[in-house]
Design a protein around this motif. Sequence first.
Motif, mmCIF file in Angstrom:
data_model
loop_
_atom_site.group_PDB
_atom_site.id
_atom_site.type_symbol
_atom_site.label_atom_id
_atom_site.label_comp_id
_atom_site.label_asym_id
_atom_site.label_seq_id
_atom_site.Cartn_x
_atom_site.Cartn_y
_atom_site.Cartn_z
ATOM 1 N N PHE A 183 14.633 -7.859 -8.260
ATOM 2 C CA PHE A 183 14.075 -7.150 -7.102
ATOM 3 C C PHE A 183 12.969 -6.212 -7.597
ATOM 4 N N LYS A 184 11.789 -6.779 -7.773
ATOM 5 C CA LYS A 184 10.710 -6.057 -8.466
ATOM 6 C C LYS A 184 10.183 -4.875 -7.665
ATOM 7 N N THR A 185 10.015 -5.054 -6.360
ATOM 8 C CA THR A 185 9.460 -3.966 -5.552
ATOM 9 C C THR A 185 10.380 -2.760 -5.576
ATOM 10 N N TRP A 186 11.673 -2.998 -5.325
ATOM 11 C CA TRP A 186 12.608 -1.880 -5.315
ATOM 12 C C TRP A 186 12.711 -1.242 -6.707
ATOM 13 N N ARG A 187 12.646 -2.067 -7.750
ATOM 14 C CA ARG A 187 12.672 -1.502 -9.101
ATOM 15 C C ARG A 187 11.467 -0.603 -9.324
ATOM 16 N N ARG A 188 10.273 -1.077 -8.909
ATOM 17 C CA ARG A 188 9.069 -0.263 -9.109
ATOM 18 C C ARG A 188 9.131 1.027 -8.303
ATOM 19 N N GLU A 189 9.717 0.968 -7.111
ATOM 20 C CA GLU A 189 9.864 2.175 -6.307
ATOM 21 C C GLU A 189 10.695 3.220 -7.069
ATOM 22 N N LEU A 190 11.808 2.761 -7.643
ATOM 23 C CA LEU A 190 12.659 3.689 -8.392
ATOM 24 C C LEU A 190 11.947 4.220 -9.622
ATOM 25 N N GLU A 191 11.291 3.331 -10.361
ATOM 26 C CA GLU A 191 10.585 3.748 -11.568
ATOM 27 C C GLU A 191 9.478 4.732 -11.242
ATOM 28 N N GLY A 192 8.764 4.465 -10.150
ATOM 29 C CA GLY A 192 7.670 5.355 -9.766
ATOM 30 C C GLY A 192 8.169 6.726 -9.395
ATOM 31 N N GLN A 193 9.282 6.799 -8.692
ATOM 32 C CA GLN A 193 9.793 8.099 -8.287
ATOM 33 C C GLN A 193 10.392 8.848 -9.465
ATOM 34 N N SER A 194 10.964 8.081 -10.395
ATOM 35 C CA SER A 194 11.513 8.742 -11.577
ATOM 36 C C SER A 194 10.406 9.348 -12.421
ATOM 37 N N SER A 195 9.216 8.699 -12.430
ATOM 38 C CA SER A 195 8.132 9.178 -13.285
ATOM 39 C C SER A 195 7.378 10.335 -12.672
ATOM 40 N N THR A 196 7.521 10.558 -11.345
ATOM 41 C CA THR A 196 6.763 11.627 -10.710
ATOM 42 C C THR A 196 7.603 12.874 -10.492
ATOM 43 N N SER A 197 8.867 12.807 -10.745
ATOM 44 C CA SER A 197 9.705 13.994 -10.633
ATOM 45 C C SER A 197 10.827 13.873 -11.635
ATOM 46 N N GLY A 198 11.346 14.997 -12.032
ATOM 47 C CA GLY A 198 12.384 14.961 -13.033
ATOM 48 C C GLY A 198 13.631 14.275 -12.577
#
Length: 945
Positions: free
Chosen positions: A296-311
């Motif tokens: 599930f690439k889109t959902w994975r990228r969503e999680l990765e993106g949010q993890s990288s923009t906030s602690g």
Amino acid sequence: MQSSLPSVSTPALPSAVERPTLLLVDGSSYLYRAYHAMPDLRGPAGEPTGAIHGIVAMLQQLRQQIGAEHAACVFDASGPTFRDEWYADYKAHRPPMPEDLRAQIAPIHEVVRLLGWPVLEVPGIEADDAIGTLARIAEAEGHRVVISTGDKDLAQLVTDHVTLINTMSRESLDRAGVQAKFGVPPDRIVDYLTLMGDAVDNVPGVEKVGPKTAAKWIAEHGSLDAVMAAAGRIKGVAGENLRRALDWLPTGRRLVTVKTDCDLSGQVPGWPGLEALKWGSADADGLLAFYTMHGFKTWRRELEGQSSTSGEPKPVAQALPPGASAAADAAAPSVPSPPSVPGRVGRYETVLTVEQLDGWLTRIRAAALTAVDTETDSLEPMRARIVGISLAVQPYEAAYIPVGHDYPGAPEQLALDVVLAALRPWLEDASAAKVGQNIKYDTHVFANHGIPVRGYRHDTMLESYVLEAHRPHGLASLAERHLGRIGLNYEDLCGKGANQIPFSHVDIERATTYSGEDSEMTLQVHAHFAPEFAQEPRLQEVYERIELPTAAVLARIERHGVLIDAGALARQSQQLAQRMLQLEQEAYEIAGQPFNLGSPKQIGEILFGKLGLPVKKRTASGAPSTDEEVLQELAADYPLPARILEHRSLAKLKGTYTDKLPQMVNPSTGRIHTNYAQAVAVTGRLSSNEPNLQNIPIRTAEGRRVREAFVAPAGHRLVSADYSQIELRLMAHISGDANLLSAFANGLDVHRATAAEVFGLPLEEVSAEQRRYAKTINFGLIYGMGAFGLATSLGIEQKAARDYIDRYFARYPDVKRYMDDTRASASAQGYVETLFGRRIVLPEIRGGSGPRRAAAERQAINAPMQGTAADLIKLAMIAVQRTIDEEGRASRMIMQVHDELVLEVPAAELIWATEALPRLMAGVAALKVPLVAEVGVGGNWEEAH
């Protein structure tokens, strides 16, 4: 945001403000719904993931839209339940769970827990009973309860504080809703279900008692017990069946009653107490690993993106955009999350000034792809006028340009001519890429205003049709299925039936939401389909080479229309009326009394009551059937059924064609303009409606005369070009059978050649009767006909029919091999394909009942040929239209019916047409046998044959 779950705000729930909410999800119902709603998605290891994706999308949508403090997703546990002890045949007829779904159960339970949902699975009871128990406990503790399910059985749980919602049907049921839907209040649903029974769970009810009768009895008598007490007074077959069922009904009631007092101890940590069902935080790390494992690439990228923009990761309910598409997860770039606008899914701008319009013109000129949609005052393409236009260039944003809303207090709008003048250069620009939903309709709408739209690159309706022909293709279905979104529908805005208002009376703010959703969801649906086509090059070729160009050709055919001779039709109507009157008199004489030939009840009384004819079958209510099949059988031996049948056929011909066609003439053009439905038949065949040109009967003289009224204008002739024996030729090509190929290669009468093979005779000795038998065999086997069907068609013994089939296969062994191989491959993969790659899915071939599976196997044999024939005629239309355009011809295609093209040809082009049409039609594909198109010319359609 326009909620996809109407129950959040409608109907109002008593004390909803004061009461905390418990959201209960019927997870077992969701499993099957998600499995059947989603495409066959696969993860990196080839494992099925469609149901997983559907469950996640639905649960995320629920969590975002239902403000609940407590929740549970409830699944059926494996193993028997107490109902199996009560009734050994409980659910005995249910087919086993599909293996692809079974493989997704454990991952679904895992991801639901990772998303923070409490999961409940109680051995020995069903999910319904756990839900019922939780609902009653929560209600007693002062909670409002919302149950998300598609199961009608749970309607028995509805109270002032318990409501059902169905995300698939957008339905909300409170007390009044249950009464309106079922005709009984919630506290009588058990009685209602008991009388009807439940075929899915193999719980018998009263034979032949359906929803209407069950509701009627309960309304009349008050309860099941009262109905049982009155059984002796209930008349007719239904009363007899009720009396036979009296001993069973108490057991049936026990089986359909949802238990609300189950022991849930030990099933949820911290139980008893609803605090055990508080929503937990999502496990972002666990979800990241899960999404990676299952692709599930889109959902994975969503999680990765949010993890990288906030602690710290944000709650997953915010991290997942509603409707992140299944195909996008597999391959496509992610779409932006919806803007955070209270009460709105997206930002939709109402364009009321020239400055706003100029701003959007700048945006669409710069966009790589723009979705465009029209709102109109009519569904008739040739008569529809624009009320508003919407545009979208990215998800969740759109503009609506109202030009014709005329209700009291409507704001001042831009003039239609001003808007069209501004949009015209862009609309007519072939390099400005556009996408729409059912672009043929919008092409007509703009053409009604003098604008030939160019630059349509995609049509989401046709994309869906090519990728998933067996599913619905309306935008609402596509958005719900692939985006997890449900927007406003037309009836939300305009009402329905006699109270429906025109779109011009719809409030502009709501019209903006409705039309804006249509455009930007169309853009997103296309983004969903694009990567699927990238992975399916043959389907992409069907879409780009066949379906898209066909839509453009059909628009031109529809727009030109067909000239009819209204006077000739009026004369035919008069003659039909006279013959019908004569038939009525003959029928009265045979019956010995007058009666209504259009009344099945009176016909039944005459045939079976007065005349004592044998009853062949009965209706669901137990009355003797008088349907066409029964009358056909009786007509072989009795005169009255024959008169009734002829009267019926003439009445249908008169009502559908000779009376109606003149009324369908467009006053602006003087012609009739049929609509060709392109996304209906799974095989790819077109259908026509308003009027239906494909169903004009041609086996009777009266039916053929209707085609005489389709005429050529002065100085023109009609030219008909029809593929000859196309499906038999395709059978020869696909099967590669040497004898069949030889017959076509040598230009033989293939039916006579077949008769010679089957009966072991020289060609010249084949009789007309033997040729008729062979023709029936040829066409019957193409449609998967067996010995029983052939015996019925020929009026012979089944053993003789089997003997003919055996002889046929002995002489055409590769036809038999093709049929056997096709059944096997269709069963293995669930679909068959045309020569061009069109995929025809056969849902019943693997999971259907015996008769349904047999029907699917018959369809598997015929569908590749029928579908290839459909592809060929579409390619022929495209080739003919391209040649007309390139050569500047004045000839016009005016009809496509089955395997036939009809053109309106000026006298000066007749020689060209009769030479070019068979050449162009034969040249669209190279087969092992010659493609032959036979051409006829006449002053009317019938004469051209």
